[in-house]
Design a protein around this motif. Structure first.
Motif, PDB file in Angstrom:
ATOM      1  N   SER A 153       0.794  -1.227   0.000  1.00 25.27           N
ATOM      2  CA  SER A 153       0.000   0.000   0.000  1.00 25.27           C
ATOM      3  C   SER A 153       0.826   1.276   0.000  1.00 25.27           C
ATOM      4  O   SER A 153       0.302   2.351  -0.327  1.00 25.27           O
ATOM      5  N   ASP A 169       1.208   6.771  -1.295  1.00 20.44           N
ATOM      6  CA  ASP A 169       0.239   5.692  -1.368  1.00 20.44           C
ATOM      7  C   ASP A 169       0.351   5.028  -2.736  1.00 20.44           C
ATOM      8  O   ASP A 169       0.605   5.690  -3.750  1.00 20.44           O
ATOM      9  N   THR A 172      -4.140   0.542  -6.880  1.00 18.02           N
ATOM     10  CA  THR A 172      -4.194  -0.834  -7.376  1.00 18.02           C
ATOM     11  C   THR A 172      -3.466  -0.995  -8.711  1.00 18.02           C
ATOM     12  O   THR A 172      -2.984  -2.084  -9.028  1.00 18.02           O
TER      13      THR A 172
END
Length: 284
Positions: A153, A169, A172
């Motif tokens: 993450s 961050d 996906t």
């Protein structure tokens, strides 16, 4: 205070350490070698590296070796090196690399030792598992070591010239966002442990050490060294051995003078080890 143990001597500059297949592998700058060292200090040349400085290694999920430098290359099973991805136009040369748990490859470049005032030319590029390439971060002040957290993450990069660890961050699709200061601490080759702390070089003037830092900048542990540390990595059978690559880099000398001395005079580089309170975690 933990006392380091010497595992290997006679190095030029060791960088990009990785615990792999029961040994510590690293890039041996100035000797064009990839070395592997076991816990008894037995050293083996396991591959040919690049000339000069500024290249690193890591592995694809299928076990093939990656190497940075002027381009990102891959070692095939027959030992040949081929281009893994076309990174032309994103930066002039590539420094550090980390492959996360999903097969995303992050490489950083733009490492200018003499940038203009107020200019931070460093970038991070992503090579996705499908082979696509894109820049995912820029304006980085000399990007150095990178780690990815165990849950894939967060990516943390050492900005050496800004003397901080910076976090992003990870989406996906591998994109980086929400840039923030993870800790106002300098670093080079860095690694993370299972308690979420990062080991990094301290860069405290004439005093040499590596420190274990948690998010926010609090120092949890310090290991004093006799030489500057270029990179560190957790490994060993239980992941609780901290490996440190050190060499006689002198802050009062220019870059070119340091390189000339390190590559022409007797080799001062060493591989050290010490016990750590928590095992390795994340990537590398």
């Amino acid at each position: 205070m933990t006392e380091p143990r010497t595992l290997a001597t006679g190095l030029v500059i060791g960088e990009s350490p990785r615990w792999h297949d029961g040994r510590l592998w690293f890039a041996h700058w100035g000797a064009q070698e990839i070395l592997a060292v076991d816990l008894d200090g037995k050293t083996e040349v396991v591959g040919r590296g690049r000339p000069g400085l500024g290249w690193s290694i890591d592995w694809l999920p299928d076990g093939r070796l990656l190497m940075t430098g002027e381009e990102l290359t891959r070692r095939e099973p027959d030992g040949s090196m081929v281009t893994h991805a076309d990174l032309r136009g994103l930066a002039d040369g590539w420094n550090e690399i980390v492959v996360d748990g999903r097969g995303n490859i992050y490489v950083n470049g733009g490492c200018d030792f003499h940038p203009g005032e107020g200019i931070a030319p460093g970038v991070i590029a992503l090579v996705a598992p499908d082979g696509s390439v894109r820049k995912v971060a820029d304006d980085i002040a000399f990007p150095n070591g990178m780690v990815v957290t165990p849950d894939n993450s967060t990516l943390i990069v050492a900005e050496s010239f800004a003397r901080r660890l910076t976090a992003f961050d990870i989406a996906t699709d591998g994109t980086l966002s929400h840039r923030r200061v993870w800790a106002d601490r300098p670093g080079d080759g860095i690694c993370m442990d299972a308690e979420g702390a990062i080991w990094c070089s301290a860069m405290d003037g004439d005093k040499h050490s590596v420190v274990r830092v948690r998010e926010g900048g609090d120092i949890l542990q310090r290991i004093e060294l006799d030489l500057p540390c270029f990179a560190c990595m957790l490994g060993g059978e239980d992941g609780r051995t901290l490996f440190m690559l050190v060499a006689d880099w002198r802050a009062d000398e220019g870059f070119e003078d340091n390189i000339r001395r390190l590559t022409t005079e007797p080799r001062t580089g060493k591989l050290l080890s010490a016990s750590a309170p928590a095992p390795n975690a994340g990537w590398p």
